[in-house]
Scaffold this motif. Structure first.
Motif, PDB file in Angstrom:
ATOM      1  N   LEU A   1      71.697  47.844 102.537  1.00  0.00           N
ATOM      2  CA  LEU A   1      70.992  46.765 101.879  1.00  0.00           C
ATOM      3  C   LEU A   1      71.428  46.629 100.415  1.00  0.00           C
ATOM      4  O   LEU A   1      71.810  47.632  99.784  1.00  0.00           O
TER       5      LEU A   1
ATOM      6  N   PRO B   1      67.627  46.620  95.161  1.00  0.00           N
ATOM      7  CA  PRO B   1      66.432  45.831  94.853  1.00  0.00           C
ATOM      8  C   PRO B   1      66.414  45.386  93.393  1.00  0.00           C
ATOM      9  O   PRO B   1      67.155  45.917  92.555  1.00  0.00           O
TER      10      PRO B   1
ATOM     11  N   GLU C   1      61.631  43.318 108.016  1.00  0.00           N
ATOM     12  CA  GLU C   1      61.354  43.278 106.585  1.00  0.00           C
ATOM     13  C   GLU C   1      61.100  44.685 106.086  1.00  0.00           C
ATOM     14  O   GLU C   1      60.533  45.517 106.799  1.00  0.00           O
TER      15      GLU C   1
ATOM     16  N   TYR D   1      62.306  42.957 101.182  1.00  0.00           N
ATOM     17  CA  TYR D   1      63.641  42.597 101.683  1.00  0.00           C
ATOM     18  C   TYR D   1      63.480  41.935 103.045  1.00  0.00           C
ATOM     19  O   TYR D   1      62.754  42.435 103.914  1.00  0.00           O
TER      20      TYR D   1
ATOM     21  N   SER E   1      68.871  38.269 103.820  1.00  0.00           N
ATOM     22  CA  SER E   1      69.670  39.408 103.355  1.00  0.00           C
ATOM     23  C   SER E   1      69.518  39.614 101.848  1.00  0.00           C
ATOM     24  O   SER E   1      70.488  39.888 101.139  1.00  0.00           O
ATOM     25  N   SER E   2      68.298  39.492 101.363  1.00  0.00           N
ATOM     26  CA  SER E   2      68.076  39.639  99.923  1.00  0.00           C
ATOM     27  C   SER E   2      66.662  40.134  99.657  1.00  0.00           C
ATOM     28  O   SER E   2      65.774  40.034 100.510  1.00  0.00           O
ATOM     29  N   TRP E   3      66.473  40.668  98.446  1.00  0.00           N
ATOM     30  CA  TRP E   3      65.170  41.121  97.977  1.00  0.00           C
ATOM     31  C   TRP E   3      64.509  40.006  97.166  1.00  0.00           C
ATOM     32  O   TRP E   3      65.180  39.200  96.525  1.00  0.00           O
TER      33      TRP E   3
END
Length: 429
Positions: A200, A203, A229, A247, A252-254
């Motif tokens: 990932l 953050p 998530e 997330y 595909s992002s925080w």
């Protein structure tokens, strides 16, 4: 038991299949002959114009007037014969754990194709929800796996050495596992069965080594665009505030939620958490349980039962579909388990553990429920199961580590990080 015995070899059991089908046909035929008979035109009342059915009619035997040859009725019955393979494929295989299914791949080429199908993996992930064992990790050592059934549950690499860096297992949900790098603040989502993983992005907020992070993943049979998530309750030293960073595999992002909790001393949040039915729960040292809903991104509080045995020995769990809190109490070498439930976390039941939980075994820790009536407990270096209905205790495992050991429940499913039911923008491998 019969399934395991009959399909242990690599050759499909033809003799068993023939015997099963012969019995299947015989039982169906006897049932039909006992319950039905054939009514001919002469047996029907009324004029010919009123009798618009041209074919003979099957009616219950009690209403028949004239005995007939029952064998004639069978030719009017449209019977679809089902093979044993079809029955097992449609009604049984998807209810089995991953390790058992990998063994069944050797039955035949057709079975290998069924079990290797992405559609089957999606179906098995949806239906198989039994907790299969515990990931076990002591400090920064490699993780291991405690299986509740060595023959049925397992994975090829319990130490997760297929990941690029040494990791700590942080959370698990329906077959997916969240890990965090020991030397870096990086998260990995992986499937221990398929050895697939995704790194990932970093953050936006600093989470730290003891982040209160929880993985949420709920597969649905008719939805192939499932997503997972990762939710982290981010706290700051000396500030009574909690931020929620999420997330999503869809983007595909925080992102940091607009919801901020000001009522809680964030320094006392448990570094683990529990997910159930769209809500994430964290224990706190402030005497409450922090709840955060993923749909509306609102938070609330549940009372946390007082724990005289010290912080961290209780556990949130699901018992017969309802949230509960398992609270061990240890006195005079006797371990008593209090089960709390409902929105007020009132006391629902008390279990007197018929086991010598003396000082030799150490502190009693609640680890969770299996199938609603099997309680999993940690007693020092031992992990035991207690069957509530049968009032029976079984030793599951004994290992080093004791109170410093971290346990994460795991479901042995075929979920794949590459599978389209988990939508993302690519894998970093």
């Amino acid at each position: 038991m019969g399934l395991r015995k009959e399909f242990s070899s690599t050759e499909f059991p033809c003799s068993f299949l023939k015997a099963f089908m012969a019995d299947f046909e015989g039982n169906n035929r006897e049932t039909l002959e006992d319950d039905f008979c054939l009514l001919e035109d002469s047996d029907l009342e009324g004029d010919a114009d009123e009798r618009f059915y041209e074919l003979p009619i099957l009616l219950p035997k009690a209403k028949a007037k004239i005995p007939v040859d029952y064998n004639k009725a069978l030719k009017y019955v449209d019977r679809k014969e089902a093979g044993l393979e079809d029955v097992l494929r449609d009604h049984a295989l998807h209810l089995l754990p991953a390790k058992t299914l990998f063994r069944f791949k050797t039955v035949s080429r057709r079975w290998d194709q069924w079990i290797s199908s992405p559609l089957f993996a999606h179906r098995q992930t949806t239906y198989f929800k039994n907790v299969s064992g515990l990931f076990c990790q002591v400090a920064d050592h490699s993780p291991s796996f405690i299986s509740f059934n060595q023959d049925a549950y397992g994975m090829p690499d319990p130490s997760l050495s297929f990941l690029p860096k040494p990791v700590k297992v942080r959370s698990s949900c329906n077959g997916l596992v969240c890990c965090q790098g020991i030397e870096e603040d990086t998260y990995y989502i992986c499937s221990p069965v398929t050895k697939e993983w995704k790194k990932l992005p970093r953050p936006n907020l600093y989470h730290g080594a003891k982040a209160a992070v929880v993985l949420a993943f709920e597969p649905y049979l008719l939805n192939f665009n499932e997503s997972y998530e990762l939710v982290c309750a981010v706290t700051f030293p000396d500030y009574p505030v909690v931020y929620f960073e999420i997330y999503s595999s869809r983007s595909s992002s925080w992102r940091v939620s607009d919801t901020i909790c000001y009522e809680l001393d964030g320094s006392g949040l448990h570094d683990g958490g529990y997910y159930m039915k769209g809500v994430v729960y964290w224990e706190s040292s402030s005497g409450v349980i922090l709840a955060f809903g993923l749909r509306d991104e609102q938070y609330g509080f549940l009372p946390l039962p007082a724990n005289d045995e010290g912080y961290g020995n209780g556990a949130l769990a699901m018992k017969y579909g309802e949230l509960c809190y398992i609270q061990p109490r240890y006195q005079d070498n006797v371990c008593t388990i209090n089960i709390h439930g409902n929105m007020d976390m009132s006391l629902k039941s008390v279990i007197n553990l018929p086991y010598d939980a003396g000082s030799t075994f150490g502190v009693c820790r609640a680890l969770g429920f299996i199938n609603g009536d099997i309680l999993i407990l940690g007693l020092g270096t031992r992990v035991i199961s207690y069957h509530v209905k049968e009032q029976k205790v079984e030793l599951i495992s004994q290992h080093e580590g004791g109170e410093c050991t971290r346990y994460i429940p795991y479901v042995n499913s075929l979920v794949s990080v590459r599978h389209p039911l988990i939508r993302d923008k690519g894998l970093i491998v």
